[in-house]
Design a protein around this motif. Structure first.
Motif, PDB file in Angstrom:
ATOM      1  N   SER A   1       0.838  -1.195   0.000  1.00  0.00           N
ATOM      2  CA  SER A   1       0.000   0.000   0.000  1.00  0.00           C
ATOM      3  C   SER A   1       0.877   1.251   0.000  1.00  0.00           C
ATOM      4  N   VAL A   2       0.262   2.360  -0.366  1.00  0.00           N
ATOM      5  CA  VAL A   2       0.950   3.640  -0.364  1.00  0.00           C
ATOM      6  C   VAL A   2       0.051   4.659   0.314  1.00  0.00           C
ATOM      7  N   MET A   3       0.677   5.568   1.079  1.00  0.00           N
ATOM      8  CA  MET A   3      -0.053   6.605   1.802  1.00  0.00           C
ATOM      9  C   MET A   3       0.478   7.955   1.343  1.00  0.00           C
ATOM     10  N   GLU A   4      -0.441   8.862   1.005  1.00  0.00           N
ATOM     11  CA  GLU A   4      -0.061  10.194   0.567  1.00  0.00           C
ATOM     12  C   GLU A   4      -0.720  11.229   1.477  1.00  0.00           C
ATOM     13  N   LEU A   5       0.096  12.148   1.999  1.00  0.00           N
ATOM     14  CA  LEU A   5      -0.417  13.317   2.703  1.00  0.00           C
ATOM     15  C   LEU A   5      -0.360  14.485   1.738  1.00  0.00           C
TER      16      LEU A   5
END
Length: 284
Positions: free
Chosen positions: A58-62
């Motif tokens: 998974s990837v998380m972007e702020l």
């Protein structure tokens, strides 16, 4: 730790990532990064407005709070399925890419180790891992299932911006270790999610209700089964039986007895013990 800052949170997760071998996983990660970068670029969000955290599958972007959330949602609803289709039509069956996505908003802080901290971020991660969202992806032909937080729905989706039709989002209640979470699912709510402890629109559980039968007074409702225990026949201590059984429809008589003189409704009278549906001496 730095002070928390307001951010838009974008999460993507690859379906069945751990089922693939190392070569396939490496390919899936490249595709995930490419889809994420292209989606954000087409939303007008350049690298200066975002921070990324890698979580393997998974990837998380702020994303900076000043970036357009409607533009991001429009891209997710149109461009991401198109990008997935482009990859998957050329990929082998073991390299197919299907994604769950979440868009949320909230406050996130970065600690001294570069980690991200915040209850709003935790909330978004739990939406991403919810069984209902996983079930929704299994029913999506386009390979993408999107869920938005209550805050994103209230602030953006419900206003029916161009390219973000409010009617296509449905309220859902998702389970988590910290209790139920309210969110909005894009597209149809998957069937059978009540078995997962999760509900969609119109399926909110009623405390104390089993859901097996309609409430009394509603169409199709049946009266609960009712029985009257008959007294023991003379000479048969303890023997009795069910005399009346109202399970819906006409009364049924069987296997019991009525003792003593009986007075009919129309004025008639029956003297002595009356046996209904059985014979004296039958076992209880």
């Amino acid at each position: 730790m730095r002070d928390p800052v307001n951010r838009t949170i974008l999460l993507f997760d690859i379906e069945k990532y751990s089922d693939r071998d190392d070569v396939e996983q490496a390919w899936l990660r490249r595709v995930l990064y490419d889809i994420t970068d292209r989606a954000l670029e087409r939303s007008g969000i350049d690298e200066t407005l975002r921070q990324r955290a890698d979580r393997g599958d998974s990837v998380m972007e702020l994303i900076d709070a000043g970036a357009s959330v409607p533009a991001l949602l429009r891209t997710l609803l149109t461009e991401v399925p198109a990008l997935l289709h482009g990859y998957n039509r050329l990929a082998s069956s073991s390299a197919q890419v299907r994604l769950r996505g979440v868009v949320a908003t909230g406050y996130v802080a970065v600690d001294e180790h570069g980690g991200w901290v915040g209850s709003d971020l935790n909330h978004a991660c739990r939406l991403l891992d919810a069984p209902l969202l996983r079930a929704a992806l299994r029913e999506r032909d386009n390979g993408f299932a999107l869920c938005v937080s209550e805050g994103v729905h209230t602030g953006i989706v419900r206003h029916d911006h161009q390219g973000v039709p409010a009617a296509d989002f449905h309220p859902v209640t998702l389970t988590s270790k910290n209790g139920p979470l309210q969110a909005w699912l894009h597209g149809p709510v998957p069937s059978g999610t009540a078995d997962l402890g999760e509900t969609g629109a119109g399926e909110t559980p009623v405390p104390g209700a089993s859901g097996d039968v309609p409430a009394p007074g509603t169409p199709g409702a049946k009266a609960p089964a009712t029985s009257v225990q008959a007294p023991a026949a003379p000479g048969s201590p303890g023997r009795g039986g069910v005399v009346f059984d109202f399970g819906g429809g006409s009364p049924r008589f069987g296997g019991g007895l009525v003792a003593g003189d009986q007075h009919g409704v129309s004025g008639g009278q029956v003297t002595g013990d009356v046996y209904l549906g059985g014979t004296v001496g039958e076992g209880a």
